[in-house]
Design an enzyme around this catalytic site. Structure first.
Site, PDB file in Angstrom:
ATOM      1  N   SER A 118       0.826  -1.195   0.000  1.00 39.56           N
ATOM      2  CA  SER A 118       0.000   0.000   0.000  1.00 39.56           C
ATOM      3  C   SER A 118       0.870   1.258   0.000  1.00 39.56           C
ATOM      4  CB  SER A 118      -0.953  -0.035   1.205  1.00 39.56           C
ATOM      5  OG  SER A 118      -1.918   0.991   1.144  1.00 39.56           O
ATOM      6  N   GLU A 213      -1.430  -3.608  -8.212  1.00 39.84           N
ATOM      7  CA  GLU A 213      -2.652  -3.856  -7.442  1.00 39.84           C
ATOM      8  C   GLU A 213      -3.142  -2.560  -6.827  1.00 39.84           C
ATOM      9  OE1 GLU A 213      -3.200  -4.142  -3.791  1.00 39.84           O
ATOM     10  OE2 GLU A 213      -1.310  -3.111  -3.435  1.00 39.84           O
ATOM     11  N   HIS A 282      -3.713  -5.384  -1.183  1.00 41.28           N
ATOM     12  CA  HIS A 282      -5.092  -5.164  -0.735  1.00 41.28           C
ATOM     13  C   HIS A 282      -5.940  -6.346  -1.187  1.00 41.28           C
ATOM     14  CE1 HIS A 282      -3.396  -1.033  -1.109  1.00 41.28           C
ATOM     15  NE2 HIS A 282      -4.058  -0.852   0.023  1.00 41.28           N
TER      16      HIS A 282
END
Length: 318
Positions: A118, A213, A282
Site C-alpha cells: 500500500s 494492485e 489489498h
C-alpha cells in the site's frame, strides 16, 4: 527521470521462527484491537514482535507520529541487532514524507526483510532500486495478521526462508492473455507508483515482470493510471503483467468482468502475458507474499493452469 542501472539483489539471511520482528508504523496509525490481535497471531506463529518506540503514536492528522518520529523508528529497527525483520502495522498515508530522509547507508549495512504494501510501496522500492534490498510485498500486522484467514502462510514462510515457491489459481491467479514471461518481479500499489512519477523516487518498472494492485479505484481511474504509466515510459520492455485482486475496483451496477475488459482494451497491443486476481496487497483474504527484485516466471500457457513462480534464493547462510 532517467532509468537506473539495476543493482544486484542483496542476499539476506533466512528468518526462522523465534526471530525478532520490529513493528513499525511509517504511515498511518492502526486500530488498537487490530494491533493486539495481529501481534498475538505473530507470537502464536513463533515470532517475537516488538514495537518501535513510536509505533503506537496517533496523530498529528492521519499520521502515526511526526515524520521525524516515523523515520527514526525505521532507522532504529534496521539497526537493531535483536530484530531479524521489520513489519509495518498498516499502510494508510504518510510514508512519502520519510522518503527524502532515508539513511541508505544505515540500511545498506543492516539489510533485512521489510513486510509492507500500500502506501509503503515507495519506501520499499527506493530501498530496492537504490540498494538492491528485496521488497517483501506481503502481510502487515494490523491489516492482515489480525484476521483469522488474512495471511497466505506458505508464501510468507517461503519468502523468509529464501526458497523458490509457486502461486496459482488457489491464490486467485487467472489468465487474461496467454503466454509465458520471465523477469525481475517488480511493482506494488498502482496509485502509489503513479504518485511517484516525476519525483526523485520514480519507480523503475521498465523491462520488469510487473505486478500492479490497488483497492477502491474505479475502472476509469485504473485506465487513467495505466495510461499515465505508459506515457511516462514505464511500460517499455515489460515482459508480463500481473494484476492483484483489485479489491472493490468495480463500480456498483457494473458486471464483475468489466475491469477485465478495461485492462484488455488498455493493453490490446501488449505482446506479453497478462494475469489478474493474485491476492497480494489489498485483498479479501490470505494475503500472498511477493518478493520484488526476485527472478520470476509467469506461465499463462493455454493448456496449463496459470502459475507465478519465484525462482530465486535470496539467502546468505554465511
Amino acid at each position: 527521470m532517467g532509468r537506473m542501472t539495476a543493482l544486484p539483489l542483496m542476499k539476506l539471511k533466512p528468518v526462522h521462527k523465534g526471530a525478532g520482528i520490529s513493528i513499525v508504523a511509517p504511515a498511518s496509525s492502526a486500530k488498537p484491537e487490530r494491533i493486539e490481535r495481529g501481534v498475538s497471531a505473530l507470537r502464536l506463529l513463533g515470532y517475537n514482535p516488538r514495537f518501535a518506540q513510536n509505533a503506537l503514536a496517533r496523530g498529528p492528522l492521519f499520521f502515526a507520529g511526526t515524520a521525524e518520529q516515523r523515520i527514526a523508528d525505521l532507522h532504529a529497527a534496521f539497526a537493531d541487532p535483536e530484530s531479524q525483520m521489520l513489519m509495518s502495522l498498516r499502510g494508510g498515508y504518510g510514508s512519502n514524507y520519510i522518503l527524502p530522509g532515508l539513511d541508505l547507508e544505515l540500511v545498506r549495512q543492516n539489510p533485512k526483510p521489510f513486510f509492507a504494501y500500500s502506501d509503503l510501496t515507495g519506501v520499499q522500492l527506493r530501498l530496492l532500486d537504490q540498494l538492491g534490498v528485496p521488497a517483501f510485498h506481503g502481510p502487515m500486522a494490523a491489516a492482515d495478521f489480525y484476521l483469522e484467514d488474512g495471511v497466505h502462510l506458505p508464501s510468507f514462510h517461503g519468502a523468509l526462508a529464501g526458497q523458490p515457491y509457486t502461486v496459482g489459481p488457489g491464490q486467485g491467479l487467472r489468465t487474461l492473455k496467454t503466454g509465458t514471461a520471465r523477469g525481475t518481479l517488480y511493482g506494488g500499489c498502482l496509485s502509489i507508483l503513479v504518485s511517484l512519477l516525476g519525483t526523485p523516487w520514480e519507480p523503475q518498472t521498465e523491462g520488469k515482470l510487473l505486478f500492479l494492485e490497488d483497492t477502491g479505484a474505479k475502472p476509469y481511474q485504473i485506465d487513467r493510471m495505466l495510461w499515465q504509466l505508459r506515457q511516462a515510459g514505464k511500460l517499455e520492455g515489460v515482459t508480463g503483467i500481473i494484476f492483484g485482486e483489485m479489491l472493490d475496483c468495480v463500480s456498483p451496477g457494473m458486471p464483475p468482468e468489466f475491469l477485465d475488459r478495461v485492462i484488455a482494451t488498455v493493453f490490446d497491443d501488449f505482446d506479453g502475458p497478462i494475469a489478474i486476481g493474485l491476492r497480494s496487497g489489498h485483498v479479501s483474504r490470505q494475503n500472498v507474499t511477493l518478493v520484488f527484485g526476485a527472478n520470476a516466471k509467469l506461465n499463462l500457457a493455454s493448456h496449463e493452469e496459470p502459475t507465478l513462480r519465484l525462482e530465486w534464493t535470496h539467502t546468505n547462510t554465511e
